[in-house]
Enzyme design. Sequence first.
Site, PDB file in Angstrom:
ATOM      1  N   ASP A  41      -1.046   4.751  -1.510  1.00 14.50           N
ATOM      2  CA  ASP A  41      -2.420   3.841  -1.181  1.00 14.50           C
ATOM      3  C   ASP A  41      -2.915   4.370   0.053  1.00 14.50           C
ATOM      4  OD1 ASP A  41      -1.900   2.078  -3.360  1.00 14.50           O
ATOM      5  OD2 ASP A  41      -1.022   0.420  -2.343  1.00 14.50           O
ATOM      6  N   TYR A  69      10.321   1.976   2.593  1.00 17.07           N
ATOM      7  CA  TYR A  69       9.218   1.753   3.381  1.00 17.07           C
ATOM      8  C   TYR A  69       9.550   0.982   4.500  1.00 17.07           C
ATOM      9  CZ  TYR A  69       6.848   2.286  -0.986  1.00 17.07           C
ATOM     10  OH  TYR A  69       6.293   2.825  -2.361  1.00 17.07           O
ATOM     11  N   ASP A  83      -3.456  -7.093   0.991  1.00 20.01           N
ATOM     12  CA  ASP A  83      -3.419  -6.417   2.296  1.00 20.01           C
ATOM     13  C   ASP A  83      -4.648  -6.616   2.917  1.00 20.01           C
ATOM     14  OD1 ASP A  83      -5.481  -5.140   1.161  1.00 20.01           O
ATOM     15  OD2 ASP A  83      -4.192  -3.214   0.721  1.00 20.01           O
ATOM     16  N   ARG A 179       3.002  -4.836  -1.298  1.00 20.42           N
ATOM     17  CA  ARG A 179       1.834  -5.774  -0.862  1.00 20.42           C
ATOM     18  C   ARG A 179       2.188  -7.198  -1.768  1.00 20.42           C
ATOM     19  NH1 ARG A 179      -3.579  -3.266  -2.135  1.00 20.42           N
ATOM     20  NH2 ARG A 179      -2.733  -1.359  -1.257  1.00 20.42           N
TER      21      ARG A 179
END
Length: 299
Positions: A41, A69, A83, A179
């Site tokens: 992203d 992550y 987000d 997310r």
Amino acid sequence: MDALGGLLVVDKDGGWTSHDVVARCRKLLRTKKVGHAGTLDPMATGVLVLGVERATKLLGLLTLTTKAYTATIRLGQATSTDDAEGEVLVTTPAGHLDDADIATRTAELTGDIDQVPATVSAIKVNGERAYARHRAGEEVQLAARPVTVSRFDVLARRDNGDFVDLDVVVECSSGTYVRALARDLGAALGVGGHLTALRRTRVGPFTLEHARTLDELAAAAESGAPPLSLDMDQAVRTAFPHRDIDAEQADDLRNGRWLDPVGIPDVYAAIDPEGRAIALLRESGKRAASVMVVRPANL
């Protein structure tokens, strides 16, 4: 750079699309033969794996099924994109939440779960990306999909007014949306949640230790330093199991012939006596046949 090329592991900056990174690297390396192994992203930073020259053919064979992550989740506010770039939908004070409640809900989102992807994902709906339909004002309904979250741990908590910010680490299967974890954690706690920061630290075997920023790559290109993170042989050895072959077997593979199987599952590499990757093989029945000849006879 030779025709074989290799892999470039980029530490992507925020604000760049994966396509932007590919375009920049094509200019830096002066070749059109650059592709990426999965997107990241624009708001996210971290590991993005690119193939250069002949190594672009590797990209579809790489087993990049696990990812890791670090992220920051804000509890107390839900957004239209899950987000910080989306429109705020609802704000609910979250300061009353205790760590035990948060730990219980993160545990429920760990393991094999069914996850509804983020509305702004790249999943296609009737031939068009979900994010394109969302931006056009359509209401997008995506079906839940099975994913695996092998780790979802809170590293730190910061109370910020009515909000609670959580620094987390996530290890998950490909296709998992961090997310969406933020959204679902906030929903489970009754206060809403969204992602405010995301950094990918690992894709398959490739980590930030392999990665360089675009600025570092530009400096390397200007100085004449080797631009690739891993040349073809290093990339193949890092990404695949392998078997050693002799010179005659190498010649067979380079000319399109097959070898006898040795019982290795999935795709693996054939390495010659000089340590060079000759081909990637997959066994079926009585044959170990090439799915990609790394060094064909005419190269």
